[in-house]
Structure formats: structure tokens, C-alpha cells
Scaffold this active site. Structure first.
Site, PDB file in Angstrom:
ATOM      1  N   PHE A   7       1.027  -1.225   0.003  1.00 28.27           N
ATOM      2  CA  PHE A   7      -0.195   0.206  -0.204  1.00 28.27           C
ATOM      3  C   PHE A   7       0.579   1.040  -0.072  1.00 28.27           C
ATOM      4  O   PHE A   7       1.876   1.205   0.867  1.00 28.27           O
ATOM      5  CB  PHE A   7      -0.704   0.022   1.127  1.00 28.27           C
ATOM      6  CG  PHE A   7      -1.579   1.073   1.138  1.00 28.27           C
ATOM      7  CD1 PHE A   7      -3.120   1.258   0.724  1.00 28.27           C
ATOM      8  CD2 PHE A   7      -1.427   2.303   2.442  1.00 28.27           C
ATOM      9  CE1 PHE A   7      -3.735   2.354   0.643  1.00 28.27           C
ATOM     10  CE2 PHE A   7      -2.231   3.498   2.323  1.00 28.27           C
ATOM     11  CZ  PHE A   7      -3.658   3.782   1.612  1.00 28.27           C
ATOM     12  N   TYR A   9       0.801   5.507   0.466  1.00 28.26           N
ATOM     13  CA  TYR A   9       0.266   7.001   0.670  1.00 28.26           C
ATOM     14  C   TYR A   9       0.720   7.885   0.608  1.00 28.26           C
ATOM     15  O   TYR A   9       0.289   8.608   1.013  1.00 28.26           O
ATOM     16  CB  TYR A   9      -0.332   6.588   1.992  1.00 28.26           C
ATOM     17  CG  TYR A   9       0.943   6.198   3.351  1.00 28.26           C
ATOM     18  CD1 TYR A   9       0.693   5.428   3.269  1.00 28.26           C
ATOM     19  CD2 TYR A   9       1.484   7.489   4.031  1.00 28.26           C
ATOM     20  CE1 TYR A   9       2.514   4.837   4.239  1.00 28.26           C
ATOM     21  CE2 TYR A   9       2.908   7.116   4.071  1.00 28.26           C
ATOM     22  CZ  TYR A   9       3.134   5.930   4.696  1.00 28.26           C
ATOM     23  OH  TYR A   9       3.824   6.184   5.618  1.00 28.26           O
ATOM     24  N   GLY A  10       2.117   8.077  -0.299  1.00 25.92           N
ATOM     25  CA  GLY A  10       2.281   9.084   0.179  1.00 25.92           C
ATOM     26  C   GLY A  10       3.469   8.999  -1.495  1.00 25.92           C
ATOM     27  O   GLY A  10       2.251   8.650  -2.811  1.00 25.92           O
ATOM     28  N   SER A  11       5.003   8.923  -0.882  1.00 24.42           N
ATOM     29  CA  SER A  11       5.362   9.135  -2.778  1.00 24.42           C
ATOM     30  C   SER A  11       4.442   7.401  -3.628  1.00 24.42           C
ATOM     31  O   SER A  11       5.079   7.702  -4.685  1.00 24.42           O
ATOM     32  CB  SER A  11       6.952   9.388  -2.787  1.00 24.42           C
ATOM     33  OG  SER A  11       7.673   8.141  -2.328  1.00 24.42           O
ATOM     34  N   GLU A  86      12.902   3.445   1.263  1.00 21.42           N
ATOM     35  CA  GLU A  86      11.957   3.943   2.844  1.00 21.42           C
ATOM     36  C   GLU A  86      13.007   4.167   3.674  1.00 21.42           C
ATOM     37  O   GLU A  86      12.457   3.266   4.966  1.00 21.42           O
ATOM     38  CB  GLU A  86      11.162   2.922   3.026  1.00 21.42           C
ATOM     39  CG  GLU A  86      10.318   3.322   1.719  1.00 21.42           C
ATOM     40  CD  GLU A  86       9.242   4.602   1.476  1.00 21.42           C
ATOM     41  OE1 GLU A  86       8.476   5.329   2.073  1.00 21.42           O
ATOM     42  OE2 GLU A  86       8.875   4.332  -0.145  1.00 21.42           O
TER      43      GLU A  86
HETATM   44  C1  SIN Z   1       4.331   5.342   0.819  1.00 16.32           C
HETATM   45  O1  SIN Z   1       4.546   6.282   0.245  1.00 16.32           O
HETATM   46  O2  SIN Z   1       3.396   4.874   0.483  1.00 16.32           O
HETATM   47  C2  SIN Z   1       5.197   6.434   2.160  1.00 16.32           C
HETATM   48  C3  SIN Z   1       6.455   7.593   1.847  1.00 16.32           C
HETATM   49  C4  SIN Z   1       6.928   8.077   0.701  1.00 16.32           C
HETATM   50  O3  SIN Z   1       7.432   7.300   0.300  1.00 16.32           O
HETATM   51  O4  SIN Z   1       6.311   9.097   0.154  1.00 16.32           O
END
Ligand code: SIN
Length: 175
Positions: A7, A9-11, A86
Site C-alpha cells: 500500500f 500513501y505518499g510518493s 524508505e
Molecule cells: C508511501 O508512499 O507509502 C511511503 C511514504 C513515501 O515514500 O512518501
């Protein structure tokens, strides 16, 4: 190994940068997205860290994002690659994802828990907005991350008060 969902939720919503065999909008119940994680390696530098999103436990909330299904043969190498990407305080968490199709599937999500070495935590929104406007790192400007995320959420028709408020504030401040 079997195929595995991850999943984002950001990049990971707008720039997954790995191979997948299915992708679906999805939500993660019980979490809110917040710009509370420091970025010293992507959207900032150690002397001037940026801010990126993490998930905060919030029983009444749903976090909207994208779920990607990774083929069994490349699950291991994909997660090695993602662990590296990450690495600034995020840990893998196994959880239940709710796909837009209505199915619930087990999946992995990267969460930067409160108290990790790069955690910045809560701050007034205008302070967060200024920090985002000023920060830049090897992956580009922090403001670009915020704007890409806001646009990706609009494409998903997902409302996120925190992200959209920061987007407006940074625009007011000239970003
Ligand atoms: C994500 O995108 O799920 C983790 C946070 C990121 O890499 O911005």
C-alpha cells in the site's frame, strides 16, 4: 513466496518505480496521513530536513492511497529496493487493505512510527508549510512532493484535509 500487495500513501502513489501486476485505489482504515516524518535523504538534507508523510493511528479515519500487487518471483527483490528507498525511519507493517473493488487483502505498508530517529512530529501547519517550502534534497524540492501528492489524491478523488490545507498554505506563501 506468493504475490504480495503493498500500500502506498505518499510518493508510492505517484511514483511507484517498481514492477507490479495489478494496481487499485485502496484504503487503510484506522490511520491518518501526516507530514510528520523528517526527510534527510530525499526531500531534504541533514542540515535542513524536509517533511514527508507517515501514518498516525486514528481509529475513526481511513487513509486513501494505491495498492500494488507484486509478482511472487520479484517480491523479495522489490521489498529490498523499497526498504532502501524508505530507509529514513520507515518499517514494514503487515495489515489488511481494502481495495476499491471491495476485496480485503493482506498487504504491507511502510510506516514511520513516532519516536523513530527521523521523526519530527506535529507542528503548527504554517510551520510545516514553511519547512516544506524551504527544503530540497537529492530527490528534488519538498514542495514538489507535496504538490504531486495533492494532485494524485485529487485523481483518486480522495479528500485529505491535512494535505490540502498544506497545499493552500504553501501556495499562499508563494510556493
Ligand atoms: C508511501 O508512499 O507509502 C511511503 C511514504 C513515501 O515514500 O512518501
Amino acid at each position: 513466496m506468493s504475490p504480495l500487495w503493498v500500500f502506498g500513501y505518499g510518493s508510492l502513489i505517484w511514483r511507484p518505480d517498481f514492477a507490479f501486476i495489478d494496481a487499485q485505489p485502496a484504503k487503510l482504515p484506522g490511520y491518518s496521513r501526516r507530514f510528520w516524518q523528517g526527510s534527510h535523504d530525499h526531500r531534504g538534507v541533514p542540515e535542513r530536513p524536509g517533511r514527508v508523510v507517515t501514518l498516525i493511528e486514528d481509529v475513526a479515519a481511513n487513509c486513501h492511497g494505491m495498492a500494488y500487487l507484486i509478482e511472487a518471483e520479484i517480491v523479495e527483490s522489490t521489498f529490498e529496493q523499497l526498504d532502501y528507498r524508505e530507509k529514513n525511519g520507515y518499517e514494514r507493517l503487515v495489515t489488511d487493505l481494502h481495495l476499491v473493488s471491495g476485496t480485503r487483502v493482506p498487504g504491507l505498508v511502510y510506516i514511520a512510527a513516532p519516536g523513530n530517529f527521523a521523526y519530527l512530529g506535529e507542528a503548527p501547519l504554517d510551520e510545516i508549510a514553511r519547512q516544506i517550502l524551504e527544503a530540497e534534497g537529492p530527490s528534488g524540492r519538498n514542495i514538489e512532493y507535496l504538490h504531486e501528492l495533492a494532485q494524485a489524491l485529487r485523481r483518486l478523488e480522495a479528500h485529505d484535509e491535512h494535505v490540502f490545507a498544506l497545499e493552500s498554505l504553501t501556495r499562499e506563501l508563494g510556493g
